[in-house]
Design a protein around this motif. Structure first.
Motif, PDB file in Angstrom:
ATOM      1  N   UNK A 139      34.886  40.045  32.820  1.00 52.41           N
ATOM      2  CA  UNK A 139      35.568  39.624  34.048  1.00 52.41           C
ATOM      3  C   UNK A 139      36.791  40.484  34.329  1.00 52.41           C
ATOM      4  N   UNK A 140      37.665  40.583  33.363  1.00 48.83           N
ATOM      5  CA  UNK A 140      38.916  41.324  33.571  1.00 48.83           C
ATOM      6  C   UNK A 140      38.690  42.820  33.785  1.00 48.83           C
ATOM      7  N   UNK A 141      37.778  43.470  33.047  1.00 46.59           N
ATOM      8  CA  UNK A 141      37.497  44.885  33.356  1.00 46.59           C
ATOM      9  C   UNK A 141      36.960  45.092  34.769  1.00 46.59           C
ATOM     10  N   UNK A 142      36.146  44.145  35.262  1.00 41.72           N
ATOM     11  CA  UNK A 142      35.671  44.244  36.645  1.00 41.72           C
ATOM     12  C   UNK A 142      36.846  44.122  37.619  1.00 41.72           C
ATOM     13  N   UNK A 143      37.772  43.245  37.302  1.00 45.86           N
ATOM     14  CA  UNK A 143      38.958  43.094  38.141  1.00 45.86           C
ATOM     15  C   UNK A 143      39.815  44.360  38.103  1.00 45.86           C
ATOM     16  N   UNK A 153      46.326  44.424  43.967  1.00 45.83           N
ATOM     17  CA  UNK A 153      47.445  45.154  43.386  1.00 45.83           C
ATOM     18  C   UNK A 153      47.697  44.743  41.947  1.00 45.83           C
ATOM     19  N   UNK A 154      47.421  43.472  41.632  1.00 52.18           N
ATOM     20  CA  UNK A 154      47.682  42.971  40.291  1.00 52.18           C
ATOM     21  C   UNK A 154      46.565  42.040  39.847  1.00 52.18           C
ATOM     22  N   UNK A 155      46.559  41.757  38.544  1.00 54.94           N
ATOM     23  CA  UNK A 155      45.505  40.952  37.927  1.00 54.94           C
ATOM     24  C   UNK A 155      46.127  39.745  37.238  1.00 54.94           C
ATOM     25  N   UNK A 156      45.532  38.566  37.456  1.00 56.91           N
ATOM     26  CA  UNK A 156      46.038  37.344  36.837  1.00 56.91           C
ATOM     27  C   UNK A 156      44.918  36.475  36.302  1.00 56.91           C
ATOM     28  N   UNK A 173      41.466  43.804  26.953  1.00 61.60           N
ATOM     29  CA  UNK A 173      41.736  45.240  27.021  1.00 61.60           C
ATOM     30  C   UNK A 173      42.438  45.629  28.308  1.00 61.60           C
ATOM     31  N   UNK A 174      42.550  44.678  29.229  1.00 64.02           N
ATOM     32  CA  UNK A 174      43.150  44.902  30.543  1.00 64.02           C
ATOM     33  C   UNK A 174      44.528  44.258  30.594  1.00 64.02           C
ATOM     34  N   UNK A 175      45.471  44.915  31.230  1.00 61.36           N
ATOM     35  CA  UNK A 175      46.809  44.354  31.393  1.00 61.36           C
ATOM     36  C   UNK A 175      46.760  43.166  32.348  1.00 61.36           C
TER      37      UNK A 175
END
Length: 330
Positions: A139-143, A153-156, A173-175
Motif C-alpha cells: 500500500x505505502x509503496x504504491x502511495x 504531496x505527502x503520505x499518511x 520502507x516509505x517515509x
C-alpha cells in the motif's frame, strides 16, 4: 485562528480543521447541499484551511460534494486530504489495500474532488488489513509512486489503534509524513498524548479526529452504530446532562479540550450544520470561562475517570472479521 506546523511537511494547518464525513451523511441523513456549502464557505472565511475526506464517506458522496464547491476557491488557499483502502458498505468489498486499487482509487478521488492533487493521501483504517505487512510493503509503496507522480504531496496512515500505526511506521520502507487517529485525543480518552513523543521523534505530524467522539460528547448523543460499550455511552450521557444542568454544553468543553492539547497539529471536526460550525469557531477564538474549565475537570473526574475502559479497541475489528467469516461459510 491558531496555526501549527504539521510534522516535517510545509503545511501550516489550522488548529481546527474540517472533517468530510458529515458531507457523506455519516452523522445525519439527507443534509441539503446548500447547508454544506455554507459550512465550507464559513470555515474558509474564518481561517480553517484543511479539509479531510475519504471515498468511504458516503461511498464517494463527500468527495463529489467537495468537488462541486472547491473549484470556487483557489487551490493554493486550502489543504485537502483524502484516503485509500476503505470503500464499500459490503464487508466483502469494504477494504482493499492492494497497490492496484490504491492507484485506481486516487485517480477516482481526484476526478470527484475536481483537483489535480491532494496534499496528504492516507491509508484508511489500516488495522483492518489482513496483514500490516501488506500495508507496509504494498500500500505505502504504491502511495509513494503517486507522490512521485505529483498526485499527492505527502503520505499518511490512519486508524483507531495507535499501536498498529506505530508498528507500520517501524517497518515501512516509505517515509510516513502524518498519522491520524480518532476519539483518543479527547475529553473522554486522551491516550493519544502517551504516544506523541514516538511520532514527534520521527518528524510525523499528528492529526486528531472526532473531538466529540463520534457524537458521544454531544447533547444528542451517538448514532446507533457507535461501537462504544453501553457503560461508556451511559457515562457520556450523564456527563452531558450534568453540563446542561450547570448551564454549559459538553460539546463546547470537548472542543476546547481538543484545540488546546499540546503536540497535536490539528483536530478534525465534522459538521454539515453552519450553526454547529459557528459555535465551535467561537470556542476556538474565545476559549471558555474559568468556571467552565473547572466544570471540564470535574466532568472528567466524576464521569470518565471511574470507567473500566474508555475505548472500544478491537470491537469493530472483531465484528468485521466475523462478517467476513460468515460470508465465506455461506
Amino acid at each position: 485562528m491558531i496555526f501549527n506546523k504539521l510534522g516535517q511537511t510545509d503545511m501550516e494547518v489550522s488548529v481546527y480543521s474540517l472533517g468530510g464525513s458529515a458531507f457523506g451523511n455519516v452523522y445525519s441523513d439527507d443534509v441539503p447541499d446548500e447547508s454544506m456549502f455554507g459550512v465550507v464557505r464559513k470555515a474558509f472565511s474564518s481561517g480553517v484551511n484543511m479539509i479531510d475526506t475519504a471515498p468511504w464517506y458516503g461511498q464517494g458522496r463527500s468527495e463529489e460534494f467537495l468537488g462541486n464547491i472547491l473549484p470556487t476557491f483557489g487551490r493554493d488557499s486550502f489543504y485537502l486530504n483524502t484516503k485509500v483502502g476503505r470503500y464499500d458498505l459490503d464487508p466483502a468489498k469494504m477494504f482493499d489495500f492492494s497497490a492496484e486499487r490504491v492507484m485506481q482509487s486516487l485517480d477516482k478521488s481526484l476526478q470527484l474532488l475536481n483537483v489535480p492533487y491532494v496534499d496528504v493521501l492516507q491509508a484508511h483504517d489500516i488495522e483492518f488489513a489482513p496483514d500490516i505487512k501488506l500495508v507496509a510493503n504494498e500500500t505505502l509503496p504504491a502511495m509513494q509512486k503517486l507522490k512521485d507522480m505529483g498526485k499527492t504531496r505527502y503520505i499518511g496512515i490512519t486508524g483507531y489503534s495507535i499501536d498498529i500505526l506505530k508498528k507500520v511506521i517501524e517497518i515501512s520502507p516509505v517515509k510516513v509524513d502524518t498519522v491520524l487517529s480518532y476519539c483518543q485525543g479527547s475529553l473522554l480518552n486522551n491516550s493519544l498524548q502517551d504516544d506523541l513523543y514516538f511520532f514527534e521523534s520521527r518528524g510525523i505530524g499528528v492529526i486528531n479526529a472526532s473531538g466529540v467522539c463520534m457524537g458521544l460528547l454531544t447533547n444528542h448523543g451517538p448514532r446507533q452504530w457507535h461501537p462504544a460499550s453501553q457503560q461508556i455511552k451511559d457515562a457520556c450521557r450523564k456527563a452531558s446532562e450534568y453540563c446542561k444542568e450547570r448551564g454549559s454544553d459538553i460539546a463546547k468543553l470537548a472542543t476546547h479540550f481538543c484545540v488546546t492539547q499540546p503536540g497535536i497539529a490539528t483536530t478534525l471536526f465534522s459538521t454539515a450544520k453552519i450553526s454547529e460550525l459557528e459555535s465551535s469557531l467561537t470556542i476556538v477564538e474565545q476559549g471558555i470561562t474559568e468556571d467552565e474549565k473547572k466544570l471540564m475537570a470535574e466532568v472528567m473526574e466524576r464521569f470518565f475517570d471511574p470507567l473500566e475502559s474508555r475505548s472500544w479497541h478491537n470491537v469493530e475489528l472483531e465484528q468485521y472479521w466475523n462478517e467476513i467469516s460468515k460470508a465465506k461459510s455461506q
